[in-house]
Write an enzyme that holds these catalytic residues in place. Structure first.
Site, PDB file in Angstrom:
ATOM      1  N   CYS A 184       0.822  -1.207   0.000  1.00 41.08           N
ATOM      2  CA  CYS A 184       0.000   0.000   0.000  1.00 41.08           C
ATOM      3  C   CYS A 184       0.856   1.258   0.000  1.00 41.08           C
ATOM      4  O   CYS A 184       1.998   1.249   0.452  1.00 41.08           O
ATOM      5  CB  CYS A 184      -0.879   0.014   1.234  1.00 41.08           C
ATOM      6  SG  CYS A 184      -1.795  -1.495   1.483  1.00 41.08           S
ATOM      7  N   ARG A 213       4.872   0.315  -6.158  1.00 38.89           N
ATOM      8  CA  ARG A 213       4.939  -0.486  -4.939  1.00 38.89           C
ATOM      9  C   ARG A 213       4.041  -1.720  -5.019  1.00 38.89           C
ATOM     10  O   ARG A 213       4.168  -2.629  -4.202  1.00 38.89           O
ATOM     11  CB  ARG A 213       4.508   0.363  -3.736  1.00 38.89           C
ATOM     12  CG  ARG A 213       5.468   1.482  -3.419  1.00 38.89           C
ATOM     13  CD  ARG A 213       4.878   2.402  -2.396  1.00 38.89           C
ATOM     14  NE  ARG A 213       4.732   1.771  -1.097  1.00 38.89           N
ATOM     15  CZ  ARG A 213       5.584   1.912  -0.095  1.00 38.89           C
ATOM     16  NH1 ARG A 213       6.640   2.663  -0.241  1.00 38.89           N
ATOM     17  NH2 ARG A 213       5.380   1.331   1.061  1.00 38.89           N
ATOM     18  N   TRP A 245      -3.057  -2.728  -1.453  1.00 40.74           N
ATOM     19  CA  TRP A 245      -2.611  -4.074  -1.834  1.00 40.74           C
ATOM     20  C   TRP A 245      -3.317  -4.999  -0.853  1.00 40.74           C
ATOM     21  O   TRP A 245      -2.987  -5.030   0.329  1.00 40.74           O
ATOM     22  CB  TRP A 245      -1.090  -4.122  -1.687  1.00 40.74           C
ATOM     23  CG  TRP A 245      -0.405  -5.348  -2.206  1.00 40.74           C
ATOM     24  CD1 TRP A 245      -0.103  -5.638  -3.501  1.00 40.74           C
ATOM     25  CD2 TRP A 245       0.116  -6.436  -1.424  1.00 40.74           C
ATOM     26  NE1 TRP A 245       0.568  -6.834  -3.582  1.00 40.74           N
ATOM     27  CE2 TRP A 245       0.717  -7.345  -2.329  1.00 40.74           C
ATOM     28  CE3 TRP A 245       0.136  -6.729  -0.064  1.00 40.74           C
ATOM     29  CZ2 TRP A 245       1.325  -8.525  -1.918  1.00 40.74           C
ATOM     30  CZ3 TRP A 245       0.746  -7.913   0.350  1.00 40.74           C
ATOM     31  CH2 TRP A 245       1.330  -8.792  -0.568  1.00 40.74           C
ATOM     32  N   ASN A 262      -1.725   2.001   6.026  1.00 42.29           N
ATOM     33  CA  ASN A 262      -0.819   0.943   5.557  1.00 42.29           C
ATOM     34  C   ASN A 262      -0.482   0.069   6.750  1.00 42.29           C
ATOM     35  O   ASN A 262      -0.258   0.601   7.841  1.00 42.29           O
ATOM     36  CB  ASN A 262       0.511   1.523   5.048  1.00 42.29           C
ATOM     37  CG  ASN A 262       0.375   2.177   3.693  1.00 42.29           C
ATOM     38  OD1 ASN A 262      -0.700   2.203   3.119  1.00 42.29           O
ATOM     39  ND2 ASN A 262       1.465   2.728   3.199  1.00 42.29           N
ATOM     40  N   GLY A 263      -0.392  -1.230   6.530  1.00 44.73           N
ATOM     41  CA  GLY A 263      -0.030  -2.125   7.630  1.00 44.73           C
ATOM     42  C   GLY A 263      -1.152  -3.099   7.910  1.00 44.73           C
ATOM     43  O   GLY A 263      -2.047  -3.298   7.074  1.00 44.73           O
ATOM     44  N   GLU A 315      19.703 -15.699  -7.630  1.00 47.97           N
ATOM     45  CA  GLU A 315      19.105 -14.410  -7.998  1.00 47.97           C
ATOM     46  C   GLU A 315      18.614 -14.445  -9.451  1.00 47.97           C
ATOM     47  O   GLU A 315      17.565 -13.888  -9.775  1.00 47.97           O
ATOM     48  CB  GLU A 315      20.133 -13.289  -7.778  1.00 47.97           C
ATOM     49  CG  GLU A 315      19.691 -11.888  -8.183  1.00 47.97           C
ATOM     50  CD  GLU A 315      18.444 -11.378  -7.458  1.00 47.97           C
ATOM     51  OE1 GLU A 315      17.979 -12.034  -6.516  1.00 47.97           O
ATOM     52  OE2 GLU A 315      17.913 -10.332  -7.878  1.00 47.97           O
ATOM     53  N   LYS A 338      14.793 -13.609 -10.544  1.00 43.87           N
ATOM     54  CA  LYS A 338      14.441 -12.551 -11.504  1.00 43.87           C
ATOM     55  C   LYS A 338      13.488 -13.090 -12.556  1.00 43.87           C
ATOM     56  O   LYS A 338      12.483 -12.468 -12.888  1.00 43.87           O
ATOM     57  CB  LYS A 338      15.680 -12.011 -12.232  1.00 43.87           C
ATOM     58  CG  LYS A 338      16.537 -10.987 -11.564  1.00 43.87           C
ATOM     59  CD  LYS A 338      15.934  -9.639 -11.337  1.00 43.87           C
ATOM     60  CE  LYS A 338      15.076  -9.596 -10.136  1.00 43.87           C
ATOM     61  NZ  LYS A 338      15.631  -9.301  -8.855  1.00 43.87           N
ATOM     62  N   GLU A 362       9.990 -13.960 -11.059  1.00 44.48           N
ATOM     63  CA  GLU A 362       9.258 -12.774 -10.619  1.00 44.48           C
ATOM     64  C   GLU A 362       8.547 -12.080 -11.776  1.00 44.48           C
ATOM     65  O   GLU A 362       7.395 -11.687 -11.652  1.00 44.48           O
ATOM     66  CB  GLU A 362      10.239 -11.743 -10.031  1.00 44.48           C
ATOM     67  CG  GLU A 362      10.541 -11.879  -8.578  1.00 44.48           C
ATOM     68  CD  GLU A 362      11.516 -10.797  -8.099  1.00 44.48           C
ATOM     69  OE1 GLU A 362      11.300 -10.287  -7.004  1.00 44.48           O
ATOM     70  OE2 GLU A 362      12.493 -10.478  -8.810  1.00 44.48           O
ATOM     71  N   HIS A 402      21.492 -35.350  -7.172  1.00 43.58           N
ATOM     72  CA  HIS A 402      20.822 -35.882  -5.978  1.00 43.58           C
ATOM     73  C   HIS A 402      19.311 -35.664  -6.013  1.00 43.58           C
ATOM     74  O   HIS A 402      18.660 -35.717  -4.974  1.00 43.58           O
ATOM     75  CB  HIS A 402      21.436 -35.252  -4.722  1.00 43.58           C
ATOM     76  CG  HIS A 402      22.888 -35.566  -4.565  1.00 43.58           C
ATOM     77  ND1 HIS A 402      23.352 -36.848  -4.359  1.00 43.58           N
ATOM     78  CD2 HIS A 402      23.994 -34.780  -4.640  1.00 43.58           C
ATOM     79  CE1 HIS A 402      24.676 -36.825  -4.291  1.00 43.58           C
ATOM     80  NE2 HIS A 402      25.085 -35.582  -4.459  1.00 43.58           N
ATOM     81  N   LYS A 423       6.874  -3.980  -3.938  1.00 47.35           N
ATOM     82  CA  LYS A 423       8.267  -3.536  -3.884  1.00 47.35           C
ATOM     83  C   LYS A 423       8.799  -3.588  -2.460  1.00 47.35           C
ATOM     84  O   LYS A 423       9.928  -3.995  -2.224  1.00 47.35           O
ATOM     85  CB  LYS A 423       8.337  -2.106  -4.426  1.00 47.35           C
ATOM     86  CG  LYS A 423       9.719  -1.493  -4.415  1.00 47.35           C
ATOM     87  CD  LYS A 423      10.569  -2.103  -5.496  1.00 47.35           C
ATOM     88  CE  LYS A 423      11.986  -1.591  -5.508  1.00 47.35           C
ATOM     89  NZ  LYS A 423      12.882  -2.552  -6.182  1.00 47.35           N
TER      90      LYS A 423
HETATM   91  C1  G6P Z   1      10.090  -7.775  -1.791  1.00 47.23           C
HETATM   92  C2  G6P Z   1      10.521  -7.446  -3.209  1.00 47.23           C
HETATM   93  C3  G6P Z   1      11.864  -8.108  -3.503  1.00 47.23           C
HETATM   94  C4  G6P Z   1      12.899  -7.658  -2.478  1.00 47.23           C
HETATM   95  C5  G6P Z   1      12.428  -8.001  -1.059  1.00 47.23           C
HETATM   96  C6  G6P Z   1      13.325  -7.382  -0.007  1.00 47.23           C
HETATM   97  O1  G6P Z   1       9.744  -9.107  -1.686  1.00 47.23           O
HETATM   98  O2  G6P Z   1       9.552  -7.886  -4.146  1.00 47.23           O
HETATM   99  O3  G6P Z   1      12.315  -7.729  -4.798  1.00 47.23           O
HETATM  100  O4  G6P Z   1      14.124  -8.286  -2.742  1.00 47.23           O
HETATM  101  O5  G6P Z   1      11.117  -7.460  -0.843  1.00 47.23           O
HETATM  102  O6  G6P Z   1      13.235  -5.986  -0.090  1.00 47.23           O
HETATM  103  P1  G6P Z   1      14.239  -4.997   0.603  1.00 47.23           P
HETATM  104  O7  G6P Z   1      13.677  -3.626   0.366  1.00 47.23           O
HETATM  105  O8  G6P Z   1      14.267  -5.353   2.060  1.00 47.23           O
HETATM  106  O9  G6P Z   1      15.577  -5.187  -0.032  1.00 47.23           O
END
Ligand code: G6P
Length: 608
Positions: A2, A27, A75, A101-102, A481, A485, A488, A504, A603
């Protein structure tokens, strides 16, 4: 997650709020709304879907008159995305509008209590309880009322509130959820994120936990949780609003990938003075370094993956045991830590709820904490004992790119600094690694100049349903990573495996056509990696290698190869990351995905 924007000033609030919400779109959200006061008239416009819908419904803001208001992107957590569940929530008597928010953890109990008192609810959300509680507890003084409301809430919140009793005034409060106050000339703002107000001001004040802000067009006053008026020092955010715009790129993600040479330079260069690494005000000297028995690196998502790269680098070069932990697991694991453990907390946003909780726990248990954070003055940056900022600039795309590579670069600096202090590396090796780190921005720039091969393979593999990533050592860390990517943003099922682990279990999934991205940048592990690649090919799997020029003989055994510049084995994850980011980006583009705002993701995740 949010987003909140609030405004009080002399300009039409609605247009300004909608513009602010557009800046928060990145976000992640599913609905949005605004509430604006014109004298005692409160107008609310809310809708499910994109901000463009809200804009249309409010006729670009023109149909909503007034110069004070609040806006929100939601959200969904409690209640489906719908017009009714969108914020702002208005109290049953129509006098108070609230954005939140929260998560209010005790909302069900409060809701039953208020319903029993005859206050009807309109939505399924936890947030509405705040508006109704304000109505129920309101005694003519919003400051005391808000304090009483907060005392009843369990959970996390950032709240913006307007009231028909107090027309030019905007109130805000928070607990464990970010909220800043933006200071303008004859106008003031609240925002969950600088980006929402950066077009209008660069001067901000961070609201502390439990504090309340009262904003009018000409003044902002702050109160502690026990109602005492307090002074707060503003800080300046020198990010440029153009950094939060696409600047000709089709997506923020691509723009941010291309910003990496600058971001890496800004993170590394100012901290290298001659042959020394100077880490801001971080308390790391020979005495401290020799006292470290163990290092815990903690983060979520990509930040956790950056931590795994850091683990390989630090263990190898500093000879210290490093545990890399997921923040959400760490906090409930009864962690073994004390003053002999150094805890490195990694977070781009500095607001991730799990990571913040982990930081607090590590501190409580006596560990010294260093935060590697991008967003200045964020909660994690403020609460850690020491902070090392990555100077990546604003990151808008949900999938992190420059945020991740600058975290890795910052970890290299911390690791190399500790190695120097502990004399675990020869001078020559130290110099080699430092030169290698300084060369990374230029090498990334060279990579970005030639992406034709990546585009070609992305097109070829875009319709596959499942992709494996394999690597050994630091290549394994990088492949985690890479897989994240791809999944996601393209929604292709992607999994990373330590290449030696394939036999394994995972190998049973390899069949004709299965695509495996094999990272083979490590000189020392090259022949082991070749064996793993051959094992995949023997099962008729398709292999695309990511390798340095020095390892290009791998192409004889694979169906294709993406080359990264030659670099030190220890530093290749930054260069592999760039290739894998671009691969994921072009695959997602080929599949027509919403690259900057992937489904269901946020985000900055400010709830546990
Ligand atoms: C969310 C985002 C990720 C990010 C993670 C940690 O899940 O979608 O892309 O890596 O949070 O975020 P931060 O701001 O703590 O690095």
């Amino acid at each position: 997650m949010c987003g909140i924007i609030g405004y009080t000033g002399g300009r039409p609030a609605a247009t300004l709020l909608i513009d602010g919400l557009k800046r928060l779109e990145y976000r992640g959200y599913d609905s949005s709304g605004i509430a604006v006061l014109d004298g005692e008239k409160l107008t609310t416009v809310k809708t499910v879907g994109k901000i463009a819908e809200l804009d249309k419904k409010a006729n670009g803001g023109k149909d909503v008159i007034g110069t004070v208001g609040i806006g929100h992107t939601r959200w969904a957590t409690h209640g489906v995305p719908s017009d009714i569940n969108s914020h702002p929530h208005v109290s049953a008597n129509g006098r108070f509008a609230v954005v939140h928010n929260g998560i209010i953890e005790n909302y069900a109990e409060l809701k039953s209590e208020l319903i029993a008192k005859g206050i009807p609810f309109a939505s399924d959300t936890d947030s509405e309880v705040i508006a109704q509680l304000v109505q129920y507890l309101y005694d003519g003084d919003m400051l005391t009322t808000l304090r009483e409301v907060c005392a009843r809430l369990v959970g996390s919140y950032a709240v913006g509130l307007i009231s028909t009793d107090d027309c030019g005034t905007l109130y805000a409060t928070r607990k464990d959820n970010p909220l800043v106050v933006g200071l303008g000339r004859n106008e003031n703002f609240i925002a969950s994120d600088f980006a929402a107000a950066l077009e209008h001001t660069h001067d901000f004040v961070q609201l502390g936990d439990g504090e309340i802000a009262r904003l009018t067009p000409s003044s902002v006053t702050f109160y502690s949780s026990n109602g005492v008026r307090i002074e707060k020092t503003p800080f300046r955010v020198d990010w440029d609003i153009s950094q939060a715009e696409k600047g000709g790129y089709p997506h923020f993600m691509l723009k941010e990938i291309y910003e990496q040479p600058k971001a890496l330079t800004d993170t590394v260069r100012p901290r290298v003075k001659g042959s020394s690494i100077v880490l801001d005000k971080i308390a790391l000297d020979t005495r401290n370094a020799n006292l470290i028995e163990k290092i815990d690196i903690i983060g979520c998502g990509s930040a956790y993956h950056a931590g795994i790269v850091g683990k390989y680098f630090i263990e190898k070069n500093c000879r210290i045991r490093v545990n890399c932990e997921l923040a959400s697991e760490y906090i409930y694991s009864n962690p073994i830590t004390d003053s002999r453990t150094l805890t490195i907390i990694i977070s781009q946003s500095g607001e991730t709820a799990d990571t913040l909780a982990a930081l607090r726990l590590a501190k409580k248990l006596g560990s010294h904490t260093i935060a590697i954070v991008n967003v200045v003055e964020s909660a994690i940056a403020r609460e850690a004992d020491d902070v090392l900022y990555t100077h990546a600039g604003p990151e808008i795309a949900v999938a992190t790119t420059k945020g991740y590579t600058t975290q890795v670069a910052a970890l290299y600096l911390v690791g190399l600094k500790i190695a120097k202090l502990k004399h675990t590396l020869s001078d020559a090796r130290y110099a080699e690694l430092l030169d290698g780190i300084l060369a990374l921005p230029q090498q990334v720039r060279a990579q970005l100049d030639d992406v034709a091969g990546i585009k070609k393979y992305a097109k070829r593999f875009a319709q596959h349903k499942c992709v494996f990533f394999i690597g050994r050592g630091t290549d394994y860390a990088a492949s985690l990573e890479g897989a994240l990517k791809l999944k996601e943003i393209s929604y292709i099922h992607a999994e990373a495996y330590a290449a030696g682990e394939l036999k394994h279990g995972t190998i049973s999934l390899i069949e004709e056509g299965t695509v495996t991205l094999a990272l083979a940048t490590q000189r020392a592990l090259f022949y082991k990696m070749l064996s793993n690649i051959k094992a995949v090919q023997s099962r008729k799997g398709t292999v695309l290698a990511v390798a340095s020029a020095a390892n290009s003989e791998v192409s004889e055994f694979t169906d294709g190869m993406l080359v990264i510049p030659d670099c030190d084995d220890d530093l290749s994850p930054v260069l592999s990351a760039v290739v894998l980011q671009l691969f994921a980006y072009y695959v997602a583009a080929e599949r027509g995905c919403d690259i900057d705002k992937p489904r269901n993701l946020a985000k900055s995740v400010t709830v546990e």
